[in-house]
Design an enzyme around this catalytic site. Structure first.
Site, PDB file in Angstrom:
ATOM      1  N   ALA A  15      59.538 -56.378  -4.402  1.00  0.00           N
ATOM      2  CA  ALA A  15      59.728 -57.155  -3.173  1.00  0.00           C
ATOM      3  C   ALA A  15      58.593 -56.991  -2.176  1.00  0.00           C
ATOM      4  O   ALA A  15      58.583 -57.662  -1.144  1.00  0.00           O
ATOM      5  CB  ALA A  15      61.051 -56.753  -2.508  1.00  0.00           C
ATOM      6  N   ASP A  64      59.901 -47.103  -9.334  1.00  0.00           N
ATOM      7  CA  ASP A  64      59.173 -47.597 -10.495  1.00  0.00           C
ATOM      8  C   ASP A  64      60.220 -48.166 -11.438  1.00  0.00           C
ATOM      9  O   ASP A  64      61.001 -47.424 -12.044  1.00  0.00           O
ATOM     10  CB  ASP A  64      58.398 -46.456 -11.164  1.00  0.00           C
ATOM     11  CG  ASP A  64      57.654 -46.896 -12.422  1.00  0.00           C
ATOM     12  OD1 ASP A  64      57.884 -48.026 -12.893  1.00  0.00           O
ATOM     13  OD2 ASP A  64      56.866 -46.086 -12.946  1.00  0.00           O
ATOM     14  N   SER A 145      58.382 -66.940 -16.578  1.00  0.00           N
ATOM     15  CA  SER A 145      57.125 -67.677 -16.414  1.00  0.00           C
ATOM     16  C   SER A 145      57.113 -68.822 -17.408  1.00  0.00           C
ATOM     17  O   SER A 145      57.762 -68.752 -18.465  1.00  0.00           O
ATOM     18  CB  SER A 145      55.928 -66.760 -16.673  1.00  0.00           C
ATOM     19  OG  SER A 145      54.708 -67.476 -16.697  1.00  0.00           O
ATOM     20  N   TYR A 158      51.548 -60.301 -21.931  1.00  0.00           N
ATOM     21  CA  TYR A 158      52.310 -60.880 -20.823  1.00  0.00           C
ATOM     22  C   TYR A 158      53.208 -62.001 -21.339  1.00  0.00           C
ATOM     23  O   TYR A 158      54.398 -62.065 -20.995  1.00  0.00           O
ATOM     24  CB  TYR A 158      51.357 -61.403 -19.757  1.00  0.00           C
ATOM     25  CG  TYR A 158      52.033 -62.019 -18.555  1.00  0.00           C
ATOM     26  CD1 TYR A 158      52.576 -61.225 -17.550  1.00  0.00           C
ATOM     27  CD2 TYR A 158      52.119 -63.405 -18.415  1.00  0.00           C
ATOM     28  CE1 TYR A 158      53.193 -61.791 -16.441  1.00  0.00           C
ATOM     29  CE2 TYR A 158      52.735 -63.977 -17.312  1.00  0.00           C
ATOM     30  CZ  TYR A 158      53.268 -63.169 -16.328  1.00  0.00           C
ATOM     31  OH  TYR A 158      53.883 -63.737 -15.240  1.00  0.00           O
TER      32      TYR A 158
END
Length: 267
Positions: A15, A64, A145, A158
């Site tokens: 965030a 983390d 994505s 990725y």
């Protein structure tokens, strides 16, 4: 004013900046209490302070999201302060090392990218859903994505991680539906981020025709060639869909991976 998410408790990972910051701010505008989680404690604190300055409620947590114990601590702190979890937004993602062709990738960069992109979503979703099951309600929204729907040169791990996020969320959508928990993905298209800047640098190094272009010019050219609407997307664009999916208005939407990409990927 009718606030869609008034009183809801929302954890947003990653965030501290970029898309995650935009999501946290917009959820707060709709009345949600925000748990701003980020590996950078200063960034998390700044977002929480910004929300509070605007009259909202927020809690900053340094975490983390690839570390199981730290994720458990985040959930424990959220329950201690807020009492429950209504919404989880998995926004942590990215890569380790520079963009590279697969044949040049190191195993360590592969592993770290998968951890950041996929393991984080798994750990946070598992931990939050255990609490949502108890209350028989919840929303889990992961930022995937369009690169989780089509391969892209130079960002193999990725892409693999984001494909994995979409698959994991579809599994969770089926497993958690009986508890009135919806699970969806939002798939951004072309948002100018540090990650995209690094990719543009790599494209300039790997493709002769791009050698004399700046990263910004490469990004702009990519947008113009790939996006029918001809413009990039913003953090606010992504946040708008996340806010809708987190609301009661989206109660019958689950297992979906919805693009916010100006039409770059149509299906």
């Amino acid at each position: 004013m009718d606030l869609m998410l008034e009183g809801k408790i929302a954890i947003v990972t990653g965030a501290g900046n970029g898309i995650g910051r935009g999501i946290a701010l917009q959820l707060a505008e709709e009345g949600a209490v925000i748990v701003a989680a980020d590996i950078n404690p200063q960034a998390a604190g700044e977002v929480a302070a910004e929300i509070e300055e605007c009259g909202g409620e927020a809690l900053a947590i340094a975490v983390d999201a690839t570390d199981e114990a730290q994720v458990a601590g985040m959930i424990e702190k959220c329950l201690e302060v807020c009492g429950r979890i209504d919404i989880l937004v998995n926004n942590v993602g990215g890569g380790s090392g520079g963009p590279e062709p697969v044949v040049k990738l190191s195993a360590s960069d592969w592993d770290r990218t998968i951890d950041i992109t996929l393991r984080s979503a798994f750990l946070c979703s598992r931990a939050a859903s255990r609490e949502m099951i108890k209350s028989r309600q919840g929303r889990i929204i992961s930022i995937a994505s369009i690169s989780g729907k089509m391969g892209e040169s130079l960002i193999g791990p990725y892409c693999a991680g984001k494909f994995g996020v979409i698959g994991l969320m579809q599994v969770l959508a089926k497993e958690l539906a009986r508890y009135n928990i919806t699970v969806n993905c939002v798939c951004p298209g072309y948002v100018w981020t540090p990650g995209w800047e690094g990719l543009a640098e790599a494209m300039r190094e790997n493709f002769v025709l791009m050698a004399d272009k700046t990263p910004e010019q490469i990004f702009e050219a990519r947008v113009k060639s790939m996006v029918p609407l001809g413009r990039p997307q913003t953090a606010e664009d992504i946040a708008a869909l996340v806010t809708f999916l987190a609301s009661e208005k989206a109660r019958n939407i689950t297992g979906q991976a919805i693009n916010v990409d100006g039409g770059a990927v149509m299906h």
